[in-house]
Scaffold this motif. Structure first.
Motif, PDB file in Angstrom:
ATOM      1  N   VAL A 305       0.820  -1.209   0.000  1.00  0.00           N
ATOM      2  CA  VAL A 305       0.000   0.000   0.000  1.00  0.00           C
ATOM      3  C   VAL A 305       0.859   1.267   0.000  1.00  0.00           C
ATOM      4  CG1 VAL A 305      -1.613   1.360   1.398  1.00  0.00           C
ATOM      5  CG2 VAL A 305      -2.030  -1.080   1.024  1.00  0.00           C
ATOM      6  N   ALA A 306       1.941   1.278   0.788  1.00  0.00           N
ATOM      7  CA  ALA A 306       2.773   2.478   0.872  1.00  0.00           C
ATOM      8  C   ALA A 306       3.391   2.810  -0.480  1.00  0.00           C
ATOM      9  CB  ALA A 306       3.873   2.282   1.924  1.00  0.00           C
ATOM     10  N   THR A 307       3.852   1.791  -1.197  1.00  0.00           N
ATOM     11  CA  THR A 307       4.445   2.038  -2.510  1.00  0.00           C
ATOM     12  C   THR A 307       3.394   2.497  -3.514  1.00  0.00           C
ATOM     13  OG1 THR A 307       6.190   0.407  -2.110  1.00  0.00           O
ATOM     14  CG2 THR A 307       5.754   0.989  -4.402  1.00  0.00           C
ATOM     15  N   ALA A 308       2.230   1.865  -3.483  1.00  0.00           N
ATOM     16  CA  ALA A 308       1.156   2.264  -4.392  1.00  0.00           C
ATOM     17  C   ALA A 308       0.761   3.714  -4.165  1.00  0.00           C
ATOM     18  CB  ALA A 308      -0.056   1.345  -4.206  1.00  0.00           C
ATOM     19  N   ASP A 309       0.621   4.113  -2.898  1.00  0.00           N
ATOM     20  CA  ASP A 309       0.232   5.491  -2.590  1.00  0.00           C
ATOM     21  C   ASP A 309       1.345   6.472  -2.944  1.00  0.00           C
ATOM     22  OD1 ASP A 309      -2.201   4.626  -1.764  1.00  0.00           O
ATOM     23  OD2 ASP A 309      -1.787   4.786   0.387  1.00  0.00           O
ATOM     24  N   SER A 310       2.599   6.046  -2.785  1.00  0.00           N
ATOM     25  CA  SER A 310       3.717   6.916  -3.151  1.00  0.00           C
ATOM     26  C   SER A 310       3.715   7.204  -4.645  1.00  0.00           C
ATOM     27  CB  SER A 310       5.038   6.265  -2.735  1.00  0.00           C
ATOM     28  OG  SER A 310       6.131   7.071  -3.088  1.00  0.00           O
ATOM     29  N   LEU A 311       3.465   6.183  -5.450  1.00  0.00           N
ATOM     30  CA  LEU A 311       3.403   6.382  -6.899  1.00  0.00           C
ATOM     31  C   LEU A 311       2.250   7.302  -7.278  1.00  0.00           C
ATOM     32  CD1 LEU A 311       4.160   2.769  -8.227  1.00  0.00           C
ATOM     33  CD2 LEU A 311       5.591   4.805  -8.496  1.00  0.00           C
ATOM     34  N   THR A 312       1.099   7.073  -6.665  1.00  0.00           N
ATOM     35  CA  THR A 312      -0.073   7.900  -6.967  1.00  0.00           C
ATOM     36  C   THR A 312       0.162   9.365  -6.584  1.00  0.00           C
ATOM     37  OG1 THR A 312      -1.535   6.009  -6.615  1.00  0.00           O
ATOM     38  CG2 THR A 312      -2.541   8.176  -6.526  1.00  0.00           C
ATOM     39  N   GLU A 313       0.837   9.580  -5.446  1.00  0.00           N
ATOM     40  CA  GLU A 313       1.103  10.937  -4.971  1.00  0.00           C
ATOM     41  C   GLU A 313       2.139  11.647  -5.842  1.00  0.00           C
ATOM     42  OE1 GLU A 313       3.332  13.062  -1.171  1.00  0.00           O
ATOM     43  OE2 GLU A 313       2.610  10.996  -0.993  1.00  0.00           O
ATOM     44  N   GLU A 346      -7.556  -0.338  -5.312  1.00  0.00           N
ATOM     45  CA  GLU A 346      -8.422  -0.691  -4.194  1.00  0.00           C
ATOM     46  C   GLU A 346      -7.614  -1.446  -3.163  1.00  0.00           C
ATOM     47  OE1 GLU A 346     -12.489  -1.682  -4.193  1.00  0.00           O
ATOM     48  OE2 GLU A 346     -12.615  -1.645  -6.372  1.00  0.00           O
ATOM     49  N   ARG A 347      -8.018  -1.301  -1.904  1.00  0.00           N
ATOM     50  CA  ARG A 347      -7.317  -1.996  -0.844  1.00  0.00           C
ATOM     51  C   ARG A 347      -8.309  -2.546   0.167  1.00  0.00           C
ATOM     52  NH1 ARG A 347      -4.519   2.721   0.032  1.00  0.00           N
ATOM     53  NH2 ARG A 347      -3.975   2.397  -2.141  1.00  0.00           N
ATOM     54  N   CYS A 348      -7.820  -3.504   0.950  1.00  0.00           N
ATOM     55  CA  CYS A 348      -8.698  -4.170   1.905  1.00  0.00           C
ATOM     56  C   CYS A 348      -7.836  -4.676   3.052  1.00  0.00           C
ATOM     57  CB  CYS A 348      -9.421  -5.331   1.231  1.00  0.00           C
ATOM     58  SG  CYS A 348     -10.645  -6.157   2.264  1.00  0.00           S
ATOM     59  N   LYS A 349      -8.383  -4.655   4.268  1.00  0.00           N
ATOM     60  CA  LYS A 349      -7.636  -5.136   5.422  1.00  0.00           C
ATOM     61  C   LYS A 349      -7.891  -6.616   5.658  1.00  0.00           C
ATOM     62  CE  LYS A 349      -6.573  -1.161   8.294  1.00  0.00           C
ATOM     63  NZ  LYS A 349      -6.649  -0.592   9.663  1.00  0.00           N
ATOM     64  N   SER A 350      -6.824  -7.295   6.069  1.00  0.00           N
ATOM     65  CA  SER A 350      -6.914  -8.703   6.455  1.00  0.00           C
ATOM     66  C   SER A 350      -5.928  -8.935   7.578  1.00  0.00           C
ATOM     67  CB  SER A 350      -6.586  -9.611   5.262  1.00  0.00           C
ATOM     68  OG  SER A 350      -6.542 -10.975   5.665  1.00  0.00           O
ATOM     69  N   GLU A 351      -6.428  -9.439   8.689  1.00  0.00           N
ATOM     70  CA  GLU A 351      -5.588  -9.756   9.847  1.00  0.00           C
ATOM     71  C   GLU A 351      -4.726  -8.555  10.251  1.00  0.00           C
ATOM     72  OE1 GLU A 351      -3.564 -13.173   8.324  1.00  0.00           O
ATOM     73  OE2 GLU A 351      -5.155 -14.538   8.938  1.00  0.00           O
ATOM     74  N   GLY A 352      -5.338  -7.358  10.204  1.00  0.00           N
ATOM     75  CA  GLY A 352      -4.660  -6.165  10.664  1.00  0.00           C
ATOM     76  C   GLY A 352      -3.782  -5.469   9.644  1.00  0.00           C
ATOM     77  N   HIS A 353      -3.626  -6.055   8.446  1.00  0.00           N
ATOM     78  CA  HIS A 353      -2.779  -5.450   7.415  1.00  0.00           C
ATOM     79  C   HIS A 353      -3.627  -5.083   6.202  1.00  0.00           C
ATOM     80  CE1 HIS A 353       1.178  -6.252   9.227  1.00  0.00           C
ATOM     81  NE2 HIS A 353       0.599  -7.324   9.727  1.00  0.00           N
ATOM     82  N   GLU A 354      -3.188  -4.026   5.513  1.00  0.00           N
ATOM     83  CA  GLU A 354      -3.896  -3.562   4.325  1.00  0.00           C
ATOM     84  C   GLU A 354      -3.179  -4.078   3.084  1.00  0.00           C
ATOM     85  OE1 GLU A 354      -6.372   0.533   3.664  1.00  0.00           O
ATOM     86  OE2 GLU A 354      -4.242   0.698   4.111  1.00  0.00           O
ATOM     87  N   PHE A 355      -3.958  -4.525   2.106  1.00  0.00           N
ATOM     88  CA  PHE A 355      -3.399  -5.076   0.870  1.00  0.00           C
ATOM     89  C   PHE A 355      -4.013  -4.384  -0.337  1.00  0.00           C
ATOM     90  CE2 PHE A 355      -3.040  -8.314   4.086  1.00  0.00           C
ATOM     91  CZ  PHE A 355      -1.774  -8.841   3.871  1.00  0.00           C
ATOM     92  N   THR A 356      -3.242  -4.293  -1.416  1.00  0.00           N
ATOM     93  CA  THR A 356      -3.781  -3.752  -2.666  1.00  0.00           C
ATOM     94  C   THR A 356      -4.400  -4.865  -3.485  1.00  0.00           C
ATOM     95  OG1 THR A 356      -1.675  -4.027  -3.852  1.00  0.00           O
ATOM     96  CG2 THR A 356      -2.055  -1.923  -2.736  1.00  0.00           C
ATOM     97  N   SER A 357      -5.423  -4.503  -4.230  1.00  0.00           N
ATOM     98  CA  SER A 357      -6.164  -5.467  -5.034  1.00  0.00           C
ATOM     99  C   SER A 357      -5.492  -5.698  -6.386  1.00  0.00           C
ATOM    100  CB  SER A 357      -7.585  -4.952  -5.263  1.00  0.00           C
ATOM    101  OG  SER A 357      -8.232  -5.699  -6.282  1.00  0.00           O
ATOM    102  N   SER A 358      -5.653  -6.913  -6.881  1.00  0.00           N
ATOM    103  CA  SER A 358      -5.260  -7.226  -8.257  1.00  0.00           C
ATOM    104  C   SER A 358      -6.480  -7.266  -9.175  1.00  0.00           C
ATOM    105  CB  SER A 358      -4.516  -8.566  -8.311  1.00  0.00           C
ATOM    106  OG  SER A 358      -3.283  -8.484  -7.627  1.00  0.00           O
ATOM    107  N   GLY A 359      -7.585  -6.716  -8.699  1.00  0.00           N
ATOM    108  CA  GLY A 359      -8.778  -6.605  -9.533  1.00  0.00           C
ATOM    109  C   GLY A 359      -9.648  -7.847  -9.526  1.00  0.00           C
ATOM    110  N   ARG A 360     -10.629  -7.837 -10.416  1.00  0.00           N
ATOM    111  CA  ARG A 360     -11.555  -8.961 -10.528  1.00  0.00           C
ATOM    112  C   ARG A 360     -11.085  -9.946 -11.586  1.00  0.00           C
ATOM    113  NH1 ARG A 360     -16.846  -5.854 -11.860  1.00  0.00           N
ATOM    114  NH2 ARG A 360     -15.327  -4.332 -12.598  1.00  0.00           N
ATOM    115  N   MET A 361     -11.511 -11.188 -11.424  1.00  0.00           N
ATOM    116  CA  MET A 361     -11.161 -12.202 -12.406  1.00  0.00           C
ATOM    117  C   MET A 361     -11.777 -11.834 -13.753  1.00  0.00           C
ATOM    118  SD  MET A 361      -9.344 -14.014 -10.438  1.00  0.00           S
ATOM    119  CE  MET A 361      -8.876 -15.357 -11.525  1.00  0.00           C
ATOM    120  N   LEU A 362     -11.037 -12.090 -14.810  1.00  0.00           N
ATOM    121  CA  LEU A 362     -11.507 -11.769 -16.157  1.00  0.00           C
ATOM    122  C   LEU A 362     -12.578 -12.761 -16.607  1.00  0.00           C
ATOM    123  CD1 LEU A 362      -8.084 -10.865 -17.796  1.00  0.00           C
ATOM    124  CD2 LEU A 362      -9.794  -9.321 -16.838  1.00  0.00           C
TER     125      LEU A 362
END
Length: 540
Positions: A305-313, A346-362
């Motif tokens: 998440v930190a890297t994704a947000d850094s790129l976006t910023e 998009e991101r989502c929390k799991s077990e206290g950590h936030e992860f970035t999404s790889s999208g929906r299945m094609l």
């Protein structure tokens, strides 16, 4: 452009019939446009020369005994010339397989024999490895070469290009769902590289599904030339008239200069390189001011998440998309960049950590998550191993004698990915780690990626790699190897506290932090976790 399930219709025709359908008509307006440009040599292959030159090569290969069903094995740093030869092979109904350029001769020999390759191609940088490998192969092969140097005892590409094309005859009776087009080595992230078999049908499927990804007219990448990413990118861009700038030997010190020289509208990055790229503040400020990069595609793994947000910023006008793909299953999901072109991942929390999404299945891909202990299928947010099914995934792994091991795909067509993942309620997939990379702290499963993602949030950290070290009382203890940003200072104690403030006990750095100048990279250009663990053990 919106997603259209009709994109997922895969024609059952030979691969090159698909690529070259109406080709001469399509390229009338861009014959002089580059298809592939090799960097730093500047060797360029234009759209107008591809088909006619490939037919000459096919004819030249046919005169030297290449037949339908034969395999060409290659070891080279080239991309433009390599793909011209590959197309010549495919026009004859043959297959190709390549390898890591600095591979050991015995590994190359094993792969040559495994593939029953009768034609082998090298360049001046790799010929010594190939000659040593061929001494271990107990049959004669036709040695080919490319590049600037004409290698003694080989047929150089220039000779094939001087052929008049008359010996080329299209193959007959291709079985599009059985006959091989390419054997693509995995990156070897969990062991020795395996040869993944792809057919005419699966290769067309891989190209077709790239229409679901956002793309630009030009892209700069540094992918391995024998992998699925390069294959899909090169052939999709040939099919659609786009230009690829390929870096033959990736060097971080030259990367930004290459971007400024060629001005691509899009970049392809592995997360391991993106971690470094996102923290090059001065260089990204320059790219932001130039404004020509419209798109960054993340492949090969997932961004923290930190890297994704850094790129976006730092590149606010550049779209960021992430896909989920494997050599075995091709492109299976992508973030929804068509519907939300400038959104954060998009991101989502799991077990206290936030992860970035790889999208929906094609479309026409199916997926399920199975519990690691019980094998029971899990619902949204349930973490387990990801299984994928589609009609055009690999047939299996190559065995000696050009045979295929399909045991990785069960009787119902499900492929076991080896990835720890979960879905949210929208159907977005979140990949947490490779199952084989996880370890236990007492009774808890620890994902090194989660701890790395926390370390990447620290302002002094450029890159971080995490491993589990055996411990008699807790099963494993976590150790981090960290590269600091240039000119920054930070203590191991500070980083341990930084992680402890953000993670439960099981994910804290009980085995400490070691500062290093760089992290090891594997043959596929990803973080080499086996080498990382060996390095971590050196520090006691």
């Amino acid at each position: 452009m919106q997603r259209d399930a009709n994109f997922a219709n895969i024609p059952e025709i030979p691969f090159m019939d698909f690529i070259f359908k109406d080709y001469d008509e399509k390229i009338k307006d861009y014959k002089e446009r580059p298809w592939i440009v090799d960097i730093p040599s500047g060797k360029t292959l234009k759209f107008g020369q591809v088909k006619k030159d490939a037919i000459k090569i096919a004819s030249g290969l046919a005169r030297r005994g290449f037949k339908q069903g034969d395999t060409l094995y290659f070891l080279t740093y080239e991309m433009a010339e390599l793909y011209l030869v590959k197309i010549g092979v495919w026009l004859l109904g043959g297959a190709v397989r390549g390898c890591y350029q600095n591979e050991a001769p015995d590994v190359c020999a094993k792969q040559i024999k495994e593939s029953s390759a009768k034609f082998v191609m090298a360049d001046s940088d790799t010929i010594q490895v190939i000659r040593a490998a061929l001494e271990l192969v107990n049959y004669e092969v036709c040695l080919l070469s490319l590049g600037d140097e004409k290698i003694k005892g080989s047929t150089h590409l220039s000779t094939l290009l001087n052929d008049d094309g008359s010996a080329y005859k299209p193959p007959n009776n291709i079985n599009v769902k059985e006959d091989m087009v390419a054997v693509m080595n995995t990156s070897g992230s969990t062991g020795s590289p395996k040869g993944v078999v792809h057919t005419h049908y699966s290769c067309i499927g891989g190209i077709t599904y790239l229409q679901f990804l956002k793309t630009e007219d030009t892209v700069l990448e540094f992918m391995i030339n024998y992998g699925i990413g390069a294959f899909s990118t090169m052939m999709f861009n040939l099919w659609t008239g786009r230009t690829v700038y390929h870096i033959n030997k990736f060097d971080r010190s030259q990367y930004f200069q290459h971007i400024l020289t060629y001005k691509p509208k899009s970049l392809v990055l592995y997360p391991f390189v993106a971690n470094w790229f996102a923290r090059c503040d001065d260089e990204l400020a320059t790219l932001k001011s130039k404004g020509f990069i419209n798109l960054i595609t993340i492949g090969g793994w997932v961004l923290d998440v930190a890297t994704a947000d850094s790129l976006t910023e730092k590149l606010p006008n550049t779209n960021l998309q992430q896909d989920y793909a494997m050599t075995e299953i091709l492109f299976a999901s992508v973030t929804d960049s068509f519907e939300n072109p400038k959104n954060k991942l998009e991101r989502c929390k799991s077990e206290g950590h936030e992860f970035t999404s790889s999208g929906r299945m094609l479309p026409k891909y199916e997926a399920k998550i199975l519990d690691l202990s019980t094998g029971k299928e899990l619902g949204p947010h349930g973490v387990g191993e990801l299984y994928v099914r589609a009609s055009h995934i690999t047939r299996g792994y190559l065995k000696p004698g050009n045979q295929i091991d399909s045991s990785s795909i069960d009787k119902d067509g499900w492929f076991q990915t080896g990835d720890l993942a979960f879905f949210d309620e929208k159907g977005n997939v979140y990949v947490k780690d490779r199952v084989k990379f996880t370890y236990r702290y007492k009774y808890d499963i620890v994902s090194p990626f989660e701890v790395e993602a926390v370390l990447q949030q620290h302002p002094d950290v450029q890159e971080a790699g995490v491993v589990g070290i055996s411990h008699p009382d807790t099963n494993s203890a976590t150790r981090a190897l960290v590269v600091l940003k240039p000119g920054r200072e930070c203590s191991a104690k500070d980083l341990c506290k930084f992680v402890a403030d953000r993670c439960p006990e099981s994910k804290q750095l009980h085995a400490g932090v070691q500062f290093v100048k760089s992290l090891p990279v594997n043959k596929g250009g990803k973080l080499d976790r086996q080498a990382l663990k060996s390095l971590a053990l050196l520090y006691g």
